[in-house]
Design a protein around this motif. Structure first.
Motif, PDB file in Angstrom:
ATOM      1  N   UNK A 244       0.840  -1.192   0.000  1.00 28.37           N
ATOM      2  CA  UNK A 244       0.000   0.000   0.000  1.00 28.37           C
ATOM      3  C   UNK A 244       0.873   1.240   0.000  1.00 28.37           C
ATOM      4  N   UNK A 245       0.455   2.252  -0.720  1.00 25.31           N
ATOM      5  CA  UNK A 245       1.229   3.488  -0.762  1.00 25.31           C
ATOM      6  C   UNK A 245       0.989   4.347   0.464  1.00 25.31           C
ATOM      7  N   UNK A 246      -0.116   4.074   1.171  1.00 23.60           N
ATOM      8  CA  UNK A 246      -0.448   4.809   2.378  1.00 23.60           C
ATOM      9  C   UNK A 246      -0.982   3.851   3.419  1.00 23.60           C
ATOM     10  N   UNK A 247      -0.880   4.259   4.661  1.00 22.65           N
ATOM     11  CA  UNK A 247      -1.455   3.476   5.745  1.00 22.65           C
ATOM     12  C   UNK A 247      -2.874   3.948   6.009  1.00 22.65           C
ATOM     13  N   UNK A 248      -3.790   2.989   6.101  1.00 19.67           N
ATOM     14  CA  UNK A 248      -5.174   3.312   6.394  1.00 19.67           C
ATOM     15  C   UNK A 248      -5.398   3.364   7.901  1.00 19.67           C
ATOM     16  N   UNK A 249      -6.037   4.404   8.379  1.00 17.77           N
ATOM     17  CA  UNK A 249      -6.346   4.522   9.789  1.00 17.77           C
ATOM     18  C   UNK A 249      -7.564   3.693  10.153  1.00 17.77           C
ATOM     19  N   UNK A 250      -7.872   3.619  11.446  1.00 17.29           N
ATOM     20  CA  UNK A 250      -9.015   2.842  11.919  1.00 17.29           C
ATOM     21  C   UNK A 250     -10.335   3.421  11.436  1.00 17.29           C
ATOM     22  N   UNK A 251     -10.336   4.704  11.088  1.00 18.17           N
ATOM     23  CA  UNK A 251     -11.567   5.308  10.595  1.00 18.17           C
ATOM     24  C   UNK A 251     -11.707   5.170   9.086  1.00 18.17           C
ATOM     25  N   UNK A 415      -1.362   6.716  30.193  1.00 13.45           N
ATOM     26  CA  UNK A 415      -2.424   6.453  29.221  1.00 13.45           C
ATOM     27  C   UNK A 415      -2.448   7.468  28.085  1.00 13.45           C
ATOM     28  N   UNK A 416      -1.481   8.379  28.048  1.00 10.90           N
ATOM     29  CA  UNK A 416      -1.502   9.437  27.035  1.00 10.90           C
ATOM     30  C   UNK A 416      -1.437   8.874  25.617  1.00 10.90           C
ATOM     31  N   UNK A 417      -0.598   7.858  25.402  1.00 11.46           N
ATOM     32  CA  UNK A 417      -0.481   7.308  24.052  1.00 11.46           C
ATOM     33  C   UNK A 417      -1.770   6.638  23.607  1.00 11.46           C
ATOM     34  N   UNK A 418      -2.479   6.006  24.552  1.00 10.33           N
ATOM     35  CA  UNK A 418      -3.765   5.382  24.226  1.00 10.33           C
ATOM     36  C   UNK A 418      -4.773   6.454  23.821  1.00 10.33           C
ATOM     37  N   UNK A 419      -4.792   7.562  24.561  1.00  9.95           N
ATOM     38  CA  UNK A 419      -5.708   8.648  24.230  1.00  9.95           C
ATOM     39  C   UNK A 419      -5.425   9.208  22.845  1.00  9.95           C
ATOM     40  N   UNK A 423      -7.878   9.369  19.626  1.00  5.75           N
ATOM     41  CA  UNK A 423      -8.106  10.615  18.903  1.00  5.75           C
ATOM     42  C   UNK A 423      -7.895  10.402  17.401  1.00  5.75           C
ATOM     43  N   UNK A 424      -6.808   9.702  17.029  1.00  2.88           N
ATOM     44  CA  UNK A 424      -6.525   9.439  15.621  1.00  2.88           C
ATOM     45  C   UNK A 424      -7.598   8.574  14.972  1.00  2.88           C
ATOM     46  N   UNK A 425      -8.209   7.716  15.777  1.00  2.59           N
ATOM     47  CA  UNK A 425      -9.252   6.823  15.269  1.00  2.59           C
ATOM     48  C   UNK A 425     -10.610   7.514  15.152  1.00  2.59           C
ATOM     49  N   UNK A 511     -15.217  -0.454  17.909  1.00  2.00           N
ATOM     50  CA  UNK A 511     -14.268   0.636  18.107  1.00  2.00           C
ATOM     51  C   UNK A 511     -13.309   0.304  19.245  1.00  2.00           C
ATOM     52  N   UNK A 512     -12.011   0.547  19.057  1.00  2.00           N
ATOM     53  CA  UNK A 512     -11.021   0.200  20.086  1.00  2.00           C
ATOM     54  C   UNK A 512     -11.271   0.861  21.438  1.00  2.00           C
ATOM     55  N   UNK A 513     -11.807   2.071  21.448  1.00  2.17           N
ATOM     56  CA  UNK A 513     -12.006   2.749  22.727  1.00  2.17           C
ATOM     57  C   UNK A 513     -13.027   2.008  23.586  1.00  2.17           C
ATOM     58  N   UNK A 514     -14.034   1.395  22.961  1.00  3.45           N
ATOM     59  CA  UNK A 514     -15.026   0.652  23.735  1.00  3.45           C
ATOM     60  C   UNK A 514     -14.449  -0.666  24.242  1.00  3.45           C
TER      61      UNK A 514
END
Length: 576
Positions: A244-251, A415-419, A423-425, A511-514
């Motif tokens: 892939x030329x780009x990485x797809x995000x969770x959204x 937990x900052x990295x998880x937050x 946010x990115x998702x 969703x990962x947050x749930x």
């Protein structure tokens, strides 16, 4: 630009073939030299101390050949700057990594070059160093070539002054280093550090001034949902592997362009075999016949028989231990961390996921919706859940959004990295001003209400005045805002959610947050009832799950859409 993809990786895993891309070394002479040095090193902790040439697998020999053969002899610039190797435990990960760094030390041409082994703990780093120093001690010729400084955990190659040493993974220690090569061991553990992303950035930044420098990340899968820098590097490596030329995000949106010069070697099952283990059922990856796909060192450092014994022990201890074992020994990516005092619904949570359930999809399918709200303190996630009842199937359809004050990221650094991941998702909004979260939540509910079908909004009656006022301004009056008692009185909602997750009539957006919130929940008995509380550590949040229970409480009362109109009347399906 090198093409480092291997899009046929699934078939190659099944057939036991190399996962390395189809490219030729730009420096075949150095590639041969590196393999010769690697092969002559002795494995220090094996009976008889055989050489890697006698005992190592070709799979890692290919990695050595490609990494060192990528140093352009004309420019002295390395075309492959990073290696990302994901391999299960007991596949000689640490020993092979130490041999890789020993090889780098001996083919290096830069005087006084610094090579580093970086690990999440001193014990893990010392293990890699002890393997390297053991290789020196096992060979009389190498003993004459190297100076071993045991107290400083450093090896020095006498002829060039180049060193291999251990460094602690911290921002202070890594500041200012200019390494010629770095081995990062167990990045999935490193990613738990609050400043892991910054430190990895420092490592990469320190390599810029040396065109031949490389970074080798060698890790197993995480025994918790991947997070932070490990998750980012894993997603990028997968994107390169897949071509892939780009990485797809969770959204589903393109987020990060894939960089060049990263060699992905990922031993993991394809998605269809990654399904989680369920209560009373067997996951596809539990079939031992598929295990060789992810065990490149099979028949050397590990056997199927040994793994089967460990598997049976882990399965006998329950799904939580089985999931942990699978993540470490088969690189199964788990979407939910499970503990012995977990909420029972967490066992069924991942299986109830449907990644097509956006808010728009919920509203389009639902005959009636309710909302649940929880949190709102400056140390909380303010969480909104929209729960719809499908007009056709009567399934309950779940969607969630959360907000957090940016000060929490400083207060809860672990937990900052998880937050940031959430946010990115697209599932968490980080706000800078108190009150912005309430206004944005109210805006979402105003839009939901405009679609019709919003029956009620349920929330903890304590300290919610600002939320009630914001909803009233948007036409959602107090007649539709319901206080939901907390504590043991939520037992009915908790048990209802458990049953509907188990029987497949509760669906959520995967969703990962749930999943994170569900895994943070701790069950405590209170008489004949149960109470959901935060994990004992206190840092992890369950606000999205509590908002879910508030919504479940309302939906359990079998609400009707405002005005008592049917779904057909509201959507004007008969108008033609």
């Amino acid at each position: 630009m090198l093409n480092l993809s291997r899009p046929d990786w699934e078939s190659r895993l099944r057939e036991g073939q190399s996962l390395l891309p189809q490219i030729q070394p730009v420096n075949p002479a150095l590639a041969r030299q590196a393999v010769e040095i690697f092969d002559m090193l002795c494995i220090p902790d094996v009976i008889g101390q055989p050489t890697f040439g006698e005992a190592a697998g070709d799979w890692f020999r290919d990695v050595v050949r490609m990494l060192f053969g990528a140093l352009d002899p004309a420019t002295n610039e390395r075309q492959i700057r990073e290696l990302f190797l994901l391999v299960p435990k007991k596949n000689s990960k640490t020993t092979n990594g130490a041999a890789l760094m020993m090889t780098a030390l001996m083919v290096n041409q830069r005087p006084n070059a610094e090579f580093l082994i970086v690990a999440p703990t001193k014990e893990i780093a010392f293990l890699a160093f002890n393997q390297a120093s053991g290789m020196v001690r096992a060979d009389r010729e190498l003993l004459g070539m190297f100076h071993i400084q045991e107290n400083q955990k450093r090896l020095t190659l006498k002829r060039s002054g180049a060193t291999l040493s251990v460094k602690a993974f911290s921002k202070e220690v890594m500041t200012g280093v200019k390494p010629a090569g770095v081995l990062v061991d167990e990045e999935h553990v490193i990613a738990l550090n609050a400043d892991a992303g910054d430190v990895m950035g420092q490592i990469r930044g320190g390599m810029i001034s040396q065109p031949e420098a490389f970074l080798a990340i060698i890790t197993t899968q995480s025994d918790k949902p991947p997070r932070g820098c490990f998750r980012e590097d894993l997603l990028q490596a997968r994107a390169i592997r897949d071509g892939k030329s780009h990485r797809q995000g969770d959204d589903g949106e393109t987020q990060v362009a894939v960089g060049t010069g990263i060699l992905p070697v990922i031993y993991e099952f394809p998605d269809r075999l990654q399904k989680p283990a369920l209560i009373g059922d067997f996951a596809a990856w539990e079939d031992p016949s598929v295990w060789p796909m992810v065990l490149p060192n099979l028949g050397r450092s590990i056997t199927i028989h040994r793994l089967q014994q460990e598997y049976e022990t882990a399965r006998g201890k329950g799904i939580a231990e089985l999931s942990r074992w699978a993540s470490q020994h088969l690189n199964v990516e788990i979407g939910l961390a499970l503990r012995s005092d977990r909420w029972v619904g967490a066992d069924y949570w991942v299986g109830a996921g449907d990644d097509t359930l956006t808010l728009e999809e919920v509203l389009a399918r639902a005959e009636v919706v309710v909302a649940g709200i929880d949190g709102g303190g400056l140390d909380d996630l303010l969480s909104l859940v929209v729960l719809g009842r499908d007009a056709t199937t009567q399934e309950w359809l779940h969607w969630q959004k959360s907000w957090v004050f940016e000060g929490v990221l400083s207060l809860r650094k672990k937990e900052a990295s998880v937050m940031r991941d959430f946010q990115a998702q697209g599932d968490l909004v980080i706000v800078s001003e108190p009150g912005d979260d309430i206004e944005q939540l109210a805006d979402v509910l105003e839009a939901v209400d405009a679609r019709g079908g919003l029956a009620q909004v349920g929330l903890d009656p304590q300290g919610v005045g600002a939320i009630v006022d914001a909803l009233a301004v948007r036409g959602i009056g107090r007649d539709r805002v319901v206080g939901v008692s907390q504590g043991w009185t939520l037992s009915g909602a908790i048990k209802t959610a458990e049953r509907k997750l188990a029987d497949g009539t509760f669906r959520h957006g995967a969703r990962p947050i749930m999943a994170w919130a569900a895994s943070n929940a701790k069950v405590e008995p209170r008489g004949n009832a149960i109470v959901i509380t935060k994990q004992a550590a206190g840092n992890l949040k369950i606000d999205p799950l509590m908002a879910t229970f508030n919504a479940v409480t309302l939906m359990s009362r079998n609400p009707e859409a405002p005005g008592g109109k049917s779904i057909y009347e509201r959507k004007s399906l008969w108008a033609c």
